[in-house]
Design an enzyme around this catalytic site. Structure first.
Site, PDB file in Angstrom:
ATOM      1  N   TYR A  29      -1.470   0.199  10.090  1.00 33.26           N
ATOM      2  CA  TYR A  29      -1.749  -0.529   8.856  1.00 33.26           C
ATOM      3  C   TYR A  29      -0.542  -0.435   7.916  1.00 33.26           C
ATOM      4  O   TYR A  29       0.014  -1.445   7.461  1.00 33.26           O
ATOM      5  CB  TYR A  29      -3.019   0.032   8.203  1.00 33.26           C
ATOM      6  CG  TYR A  29      -3.219  -0.418   6.784  1.00 33.26           C
ATOM      7  CD1 TYR A  29      -3.342  -1.766   6.480  1.00 33.26           C
ATOM      8  CD2 TYR A  29      -3.274   0.510   5.741  1.00 33.26           C
ATOM      9  CE1 TYR A  29      -3.515  -2.182   5.159  1.00 33.26           C
ATOM     10  CE2 TYR A  29      -3.450   0.108   4.435  1.00 33.26           C
ATOM     11  CZ  TYR A  29      -3.564  -1.242   4.149  1.00 33.26           C
ATOM     12  OH  TYR A  29      -3.727  -1.647   2.852  1.00 33.26           O
ATOM     13  N   THR A  76       0.817  -1.219   0.000  1.00 32.97           N
ATOM     14  CA  THR A  76       0.000   0.000   0.000  1.00 32.97           C
ATOM     15  C   THR A  76       0.848   1.265   0.000  1.00 32.97           C
ATOM     16  O   THR A  76       1.954   1.277   0.571  1.00 32.97           O
ATOM     17  CB  THR A  76      -0.918  -0.003   1.249  1.00 32.97           C
ATOM     18  OG1 THR A  76      -1.517   1.288   1.394  1.00 32.97           O
ATOM     19  CG2 THR A  76      -0.133  -0.282   2.515  1.00 32.97           C
TER      20      THR A  76
END
Ligand code: UDP
Length: 328
Positions: free
Chosen positions: A142, A118
């Site tokens: 995350y 990501t």
């Protein structure tokens, strides 16, 4: 000869689209999913093997049965806001599950691994054009957990010859243009599906998280990439590894930045309906601008995204929201 690919998280949003793309490319996607956030009815393109990535024995059993030529790893917790409130859940789940999977792959002699990473690994680097060479400074658990898995893949590549293609996604949007699968999260936290639910009257309103950022209209800017284009890159990444090439990292975005207000106005045009809005506080963990400056996936893999127009992405998502299988 049948070529199986083990797809963890194949019942989820990106994973289910990847299964469709793999099937179209002639592979048999084996979906390994614990259905904690995935959907049984999203597994349409190959077998479903229910299992948890913490369960090494189950994982070994499935790998021994199908003898996959490669692994595509999508299964992960992926909510920025939740990761800020509960970092231990993110570190424990994402990192431990990836470690188990990598060890299982190595023990089974699988040397090809495609990983869903990501742009949240970059953190908040205002004004910096983000590409594969940009240093990573994640600002939420995350992003931190995904960067740790990238590091893990590099280490196991050096020690055991595991070759990986790491894709750093920008904001994945849209749905399968044939509406066979689409985005469905419980709870939903992403901008476009929440907005479409608000337009459809399934939610009272969309809250804009912060209107006082230092951007032209005060809202955060993101680079939206169509999920079908994104998964096409994964098939190219798999072929890259099959051809014997070394590990690589690729950013997947279109290079176009859209603010939250741009997305709202596009949604208005696509649906021809008003969007009920509430102006809210900033969401902790949000970077101001995340836009890809990379052309590497195009240059190296020959990736040619087809559905780069924001209106097309929102239109495909809207069609999925009308499909009988979509249950907000
Ligand atoms: N956003 C918003 N309202 C919402 C959900 C998201 O204003 O209800 C904003 C969010 O602050 C970010 C952008 O929309 O600037 C995209 O957020 P999303 O959660 O879709 O993806 P992320 O960028 O966190 O991966």
């Amino acid at each position: 000869m049948v070529q199986h690919v083990l797809v963890t998280g194949g019942a989820g949003y990106v994973g289910s689209h990847a299964c469709k793309a793999l099937k179209r490319a002639g592979y048999v996607p084996v979906c390994y999913d614990n259905l904690s956030t995935g959907w049984r009815n999203a597994v349409k393109f190959g077998p479903l093997e229910e299992g948890d990535l913490h369960d090494r024995a189950r994982l070994d059993e499935v790998i021994a049965h199908y003898k996959p030529i490669a692994i595509m790893h999508f299964a992960a917790l992926s909510l920025v806001g939740e990761s800020m409130k509960n970092p231990s859940k993110y570190w424990a789940t994402n990192v431990n599950c990836a470690l188990n999977l990598i060890e299982a792959a190595i023990d089974a002699g699988i040397d090809k691994f495609v990983f869903s990473s990501t742009c949240a690994t970059y953190g908040d680097q205002d004004g910096v054009v983000l590409d594969e060479t940009t240093p990573q400074f994640p600002i939420n658990a995350y992003g931190g957990s995904k960067r740790a898995i990238e590091d893990m893949l590099r280490d196991f590549g050096a020690s055991h010859g595991l070759r990986s293609v790491i894709f750093r996604y920008f904001n994945v949007a849209g749905a399968d243009p044939e509406a066979e699968v689409g985005e469905q999260h419980v709870p939903e936290t992403h901008l476009i599906p929440l907005m479409l639910d608000a337009i459809a009257g399934k939610r009272a309103a969309l809250t804009v998280f912060g209107s006082d950022y230092d951007t032209a209209d005060g809202t955060c800017i993101r680079d939206y990439v169509h999920v079908s284009d994104l998964v096409d890159a994964h098939v190219l990444g798999l072929k890259w590894l099959e051809e014997g090439n070394p590990s690589e990292v690729f950013c997947l975005g279109t290079g176009n930045g859209f603010s939250v207000r741009d997305v709202i106005s596009q949604s208005r045009s696509v649906t021809n309906q008003e969007v009920p809005i509430i102006e809210g506080e900033r969401r902790p963990g949000d970077a101001v601008v995340l836009v890809s400056g990379s052309v590497k996936a195009k240059d190296v893999l020959g990736w040619q995204p087809q559905r780069t127009d924001l209106g097309t992405m929102i239109g495909d998502a809207w069609r999925w929201h009308q499909a009988p299988e979509y249950e907000a």
